[in-house]
Design a protein around this motif. Sequence first.
Motif, PDB file in Angstrom:
ATOM      1  N   ILE A   1      -5.032   3.527   1.161  1.00 38.50           N
ATOM      2  CA  ILE A   1      -5.141   4.210  -0.119  1.00 38.50           C
ATOM      3  C   ILE A   1      -4.009   3.724  -1.017  1.00 38.50           C
ATOM      4  N   ARG A   2      -4.397   3.261  -2.201  1.00 36.53           N
ATOM      5  CA  ARG A   2      -3.394   2.916  -3.202  1.00 36.53           C
ATOM      6  C   ARG A   2      -3.317   4.052  -4.212  1.00 36.53           C
ATOM      7  N   TRP A   3      -2.101   4.489  -4.461  1.00 36.10           N
ATOM      8  CA  TRP A   3      -1.895   5.666  -5.312  1.00 36.10           C
ATOM      9  C   TRP A   3      -1.558   5.277  -6.740  1.00 36.10           C
ATOM     10  N   GLY A   4      -1.643   6.277  -7.614  1.00 34.67           N
ATOM     11  CA  GLY A   4      -1.389   6.062  -9.030  1.00 34.67           C
ATOM     12  C   GLY A   4       0.009   5.569  -9.336  1.00 34.67           C
ATOM     13  N   ASP A   5       0.962   5.821  -8.431  1.00 34.13           N
ATOM     14  CA  ASP A   5       2.314   5.314  -8.662  1.00 34.13           C
ATOM     15  C   ASP A   5       2.527   3.967  -7.971  1.00 34.13           C
ATOM     16  N   ASP A   6       1.387   3.333  -7.587  1.00 29.63           N
ATOM     17  CA  ASP A   6       1.388   1.982  -7.048  1.00 29.63           C
ATOM     18  C   ASP A   6       1.908   1.868  -5.621  1.00 29.63           C
ATOM     19  N   VAL A   7       2.031   2.987  -4.935  1.00 28.69           N
ATOM     20  CA  VAL A   7       2.378   2.968  -3.529  1.00 28.69           C
ATOM     21  C   VAL A   7       1.096   2.834  -2.723  1.00 28.69           C
ATOM     22  N   GLU A   8       1.137   2.046  -1.662  1.00 23.50           N
ATOM     23  CA  GLU A   8      -0.029   1.929  -0.814  1.00 23.50           C
ATOM     24  C   GLU A   8       0.263   2.564   0.543  1.00 23.50           C
ATOM     25  N   SER A   9      -0.648   3.429   0.991  1.00 23.62           N
ATOM     26  CA  SER A   9      -0.513   4.063   2.296  1.00 23.62           C
ATOM     27  C   SER A   9      -1.631   3.562   3.193  1.00 23.62           C
ATOM     28  N   VAL A  10      -1.274   3.237   4.426  1.00 26.74           N
ATOM     29  CA  VAL A  10      -2.284   2.815   5.386  1.00 26.74           C
ATOM     30  C   VAL A  10      -2.328   3.836   6.514  1.00 26.74           C
ATOM     31  N   PHE A  11      -3.481   4.439   6.682  1.00 25.70           N
ATOM     32  CA  PHE A  11      -3.646   5.476   7.694  1.00 25.70           C
ATOM     33  C   PHE A  11      -4.389   4.935   8.904  1.00 25.70           C
ATOM     34  N   ASP A  12      -3.908   5.301  10.075  1.00 25.92           N
ATOM     35  CA  ASP A  12      -4.680   5.066  11.284  1.00 25.92           C
ATOM     36  C   ASP A  12      -5.845   6.066  11.267  1.00 25.92           C
ATOM     37  N   VAL A  13      -7.076   5.556  11.375  1.00 23.34           N
ATOM     38  CA  VAL A  13      -8.216   6.454  11.156  1.00 23.34           C
ATOM     39  C   VAL A  13      -8.328   7.540  12.236  1.00 23.34           C
ATOM     40  N   ARG A  14      -7.960   7.213  13.465  1.00 25.86           N
ATOM     41  CA  ARG A  14      -8.040   8.237  14.508  1.00 25.86           C
ATOM     42  C   ARG A  14      -7.017   9.346  14.265  1.00 25.86           C
ATOM     43  N   ALA A  15      -5.845   8.947  13.783  1.00 22.97           N
ATOM     44  CA  ALA A  15      -4.835   9.953  13.455  1.00 22.97           C
ATOM     45  C   ALA A  15      -5.331  10.862  12.336  1.00 22.97           C
ATOM     46  N   LEU A  16      -6.058  10.281  11.396  1.00 18.85           N
ATOM     47  CA  LEU A  16      -6.648  11.094  10.329  1.00 18.85           C
ATOM     48  C   LEU A  16      -7.674  12.069  10.891  1.00 18.85           C
TER      49      LEU A  16
END
Length: 113
Positions: A27-42
């Motif tokens: 997910i790239r956020w409006g403040d230009d930070v990108e977060s990468v989530f492990d889908v199983r953790a989600l």
Amino acid sequence: MVGRMSSEDSRTIPTQIQQSGSRALSIRWGDDVESVFDVRALRLACACAVCVDEWTGEYKLDPAAVPEDVHPIQITSVGRYAIGIGWSDGHDTGIYSFERLRSLADRDPSGLG
Ligand SMILES: [Zn+2]
């Protein structure tokens, strides 16, 4: 939540959501930070009424019951504040608000794993 958008708001507004491979959701956020989530953790972080008791807050999901290769099969937007994820294990009642996703990401910048 009417009208103007502050920089505080943009932190929790995704500009791009995409699956990267079968195990990660970025997910790239409006403040230009990108977060990468492990889908199983989600999947394990699901806070819906099936996974967490609405009244006691007790965590009811057994992590051992969630397949190692669980992954999203459908991602839908829920209003302007959240996404709903339908999972390969058949679970599709989870709603992840952008605020919650951002706070999960901020807590552990390397992902959730
Ligand atoms: Zn759930």
